[in-house]
Design a protein around this motif. Structure first.
Motif, short mmCIF file in Angstrom:
data_model
loop_
_atom_site.label_atom_id
_atom_site.label_comp_id
_atom_site.label_asym_id
_atom_site.label_seq_id
_atom_site.Cartn_x
_atom_site.Cartn_y
_atom_site.Cartn_z
N ASP A 133 13.18 -2.69 17.90
CA ASP A 133 13.15 -2.19 16.45
C ASP A 133 12.03 -2.96 15.64
OD1 ASP A 133 13.55 -1.20 13.82
OD2 ASP A 133 15.47 -2.06 13.60
N VAL A 134 10.76 -2.27 15.59
CA VAL A 134 9.51 -2.89 15.25
C VAL A 134 9.34 -2.29 13.58
CG1 VAL A 134 8.73 -3.27 17.28
CG2 VAL A 134 8.18 -1.05 16.20
N GLU A 135 10.35 -1.51 13.24
CA GLU A 135 10.30 -1.00 11.85
C GLU A 135 9.80 -1.74 10.85
OE1 GLU A 135 9.73 2.38 11.25
OE2 GLU A 135 9.99 2.43 13.68
N ARG A 136 10.37 -2.99 10.86
CA ARG A 136 9.80 -3.92 9.83
C ARG A 136 8.65 -4.37 9.67
NH1 ARG A 136 11.81 -7.50 5.69
NH2 ARG A 136 10.98 -9.43 5.78
N MET A 137 7.92 -4.58 10.82
CA MET A 137 6.44 -4.78 11.22
C MET A 137 5.59 -3.42 10.64
SD MET A 137 4.37 -7.45 11.83
CE MET A 137 4.51 -8.45 13.22
N MET A 138 6.09 -2.40 10.91
CA MET A 138 5.45 -1.04 10.61
C MET A 138 5.43 -1.05 9.01
SD MET A 138 4.46 0.32 13.28
CE MET A 138 3.82 2.02 12.82
N ASN A 139 6.77 -1.52 8.43
CA ASN A 139 6.69 -1.27 6.90
C ASN A 139 5.89 -2.62 6.49
OD1 ASN A 139 8.69 0.73 7.16
ND2 ASN A 139 10.19 -0.62 7.09
N PHE A 140 5.71 -3.47 6.75
CA PHE A 140 5.00 -4.72 6.33
C PHE A 140 3.33 -4.39 6.47
CE2 PHE A 140 3.70 -9.47 7.58
CZ PHE A 140 3.27 -9.62 6.21
N THR A 141 3.11 -3.48 7.61
CA THR A 141 1.67 -3.06 7.30
C THR A 141 1.46 -2.12 6.27
OG1 THR A 141 1.43 -3.22 9.88
CG2 THR A 141 -0.01 -1.84 8.96
N ALA A 142 2.41 -1.11 6.10
CA ALA A 142 2.35 -0.09 4.71
C ALA A 142 2.18 -0.80 3.51
CB ALA A 142 3.50 0.71 5.11
N ALA A 143 3.06 -1.81 3.52
CA ALA A 143 3.26 -2.60 2.28
C ALA A 143 1.84 -3.32 1.84
CB ALA A 143 4.32 -3.67 2.14
N ILE A 144 1.19 -3.92 2.98
CA ILE A 144 -0.05 -4.35 2.62
C ILE A 144 -0.90 -3.51 2.43
CG2 ILE A 144 -1.81 -5.82 3.92
CD1 ILE A 144 0.15 -7.15 5.35
N ASP A 145 -1.08 -2.35 2.88
CA ASP A 145 -2.28 -1.28 2.73
C ASP A 145 -1.95 -0.70 1.19
OD1 ASP A 145 -3.33 -1.42 5.32
OD2 ASP A 145 -2.21 0.19 6.13
N ALA A 146 -0.65 -0.75 0.60
CA ALA A 146 -0.38 -0.29 -0.53
C ALA A 146 -0.52 -1.19 -1.70
CB ALA A 146 1.30 0.31 -0.49
N ALA A 147 -0.62 -2.38 -1.60
CA ALA A 147 -0.83 -3.35 -2.27
C ALA A 147 -2.03 -3.14 -3.14
CB ALA A 147 -0.76 -4.83 -1.93
N SER A 148 -2.17 -3.13 -4.61
CA SER A 148 -3.57 -2.58 -5.19
C SER A 148 -4.14 -3.83 -5.78
CB SER A 148 -3.16 -1.54 -6.09
OG SER A 148 -2.30 -1.84 -7.05
N ASN A 149 -3.33 -4.97 -5.85
CA ASN A 149 -4.20 -6.20 -6.43
C ASN A 149 -3.45 -7.24 -5.86
OD1 ASN A 149 -1.64 -6.84 -7.78
ND2 ASN A 149 -1.94 -5.17 -9.18
N ASP A 150 -4.05 -8.44 -6.27
CA ASP A 150 -3.55 -9.82 -5.45
C ASP A 150 -2.28 -9.98 -5.61
OD1 ASP A 150 -6.11 -9.91 -4.62
OD2 ASP A 150 -6.58 -11.74 -5.95
N TRP A 151 -1.70 -9.87 -6.94
CA TRP A 151 -0.13 -10.18 -7.41
C TRP A 151 0.71 -9.20 -6.33
CZ3 TRP A 151 2.76 -13.79 -8.85
CH2 TRP A 151 4.03 -13.41 -8.93
N GLU A 152 0.33 -7.95 -6.11
CA GLU A 152 1.23 -7.13 -5.15
C GLU A 152 1.13 -7.65 -3.83
OE1 GLU A 152 0.22 -3.11 -5.79
OE2 GLU A 152 0.65 -2.96 -7.89
N LEU A 153 0.11 -8.20 -3.50
CA LEU A 153 -0.08 -8.82 -2.08
C LEU A 153 0.74 -10.03 -1.86
CD1 LEU A 153 -1.27 -8.37 0.71
CD2 LEU A 153 -3.22 -9.75 -0.28
N VAL A 154 0.85 -10.78 -2.83
CA VAL A 154 1.68 -12.00 -2.77
C VAL A 154 3.05 -11.44 -2.80
CG1 VAL A 154 2.60 -13.81 -4.47
CG2 VAL A 154 0.20 -13.53 -4.28
#
Length: 184
Positions: A133-154
């Motif tokens: 089950d690698v969905e968490r890693m896939m979701n992690f990638t999507a969340a990084i790509d969706a972050a629009s500023n430094d605070w969201e990335l943090v």
């Protein structure tokens, strides 16, 4: 061409019997440390990670000798000093991480994309291979790509990484490691 007198070796203790262990380990590396005449750099690096309270592999020096059918009983095939190094696996995660049943990947980090990303992550699993089950890693990638500023990335990093990650990065950079996720 050059002659390599000493090679690193990976030993898989449980290849034929999945329950077999060597002092609790399923496998280990015998690092030759060819680029380090002192044979201390790697051990000191692991020690610094440990001193900072970070999970790290156990390691001990060992004099390796290999017996092969072509050698006489008096020829023990000396391979020289190696560093016997624990290979992170499920027992490692159980020892160092609460719950210990999460996924452990080898050489995988968020960012793999495209149709093959899912199967690439599955192939890099060291633990939980049966469930894969690698969905968490896939979701992690999507969340990084969706972050629009430094605070969201943090916020993404806080949600998806262990609390020790900033300390790991600090030690990694202080040591100047060249073979880890921070380098790449």
């Amino acid at each position: 061409g050059g002659n390599c007198n000493k090679m690193s070796m990976k030993v898989r203790v449980n290849k034929y019997d999945k329950e077999q262990r060597f002092f609790g380990l399923k496998g280990f590396m015998l690092h030759a440390s060819m680029g380090d005449n002192s044979q201390l750099r790697e051990r000191l690096g692991y020690s610094i990670f440990r001193e900072m309270g970070l999970p790290t592999c156990r390691q001990n020096p060992i004099d390796v000798r290999v017996n092969t059918p072509s050698m006489s009983l008096t020829d023990d095939g000396p391979q020289g000093l190696h560093l016997l190094t624990e290979q992170p696996d499920g027992r490692f995660t159980e020892a160092y991480f609460r719950g210990g049943d999460g996924n452990l990947f080898k050489q995988a980090w968020p960012g793999m994309q495209g149709p093959a990303a899912h199967s690439q992550y599955e192939s890099l699993l060291v633990t939980n291979e049966e469930e894969a089950d690698v969905e968490r890693m896939m979701n992690f990638t999507a969340a990084i790509d969706a972050a629009s500023n430094d605070w969201e990335l943090v916020e993404v990093m806080e949600e998806y990484t262990h609390e020790s990650m900033p300390k790991y990065w600090a030690v990694d950079r202080a040591l100047g490691l060249w073979d880890g996720p921070v380098h790449f």
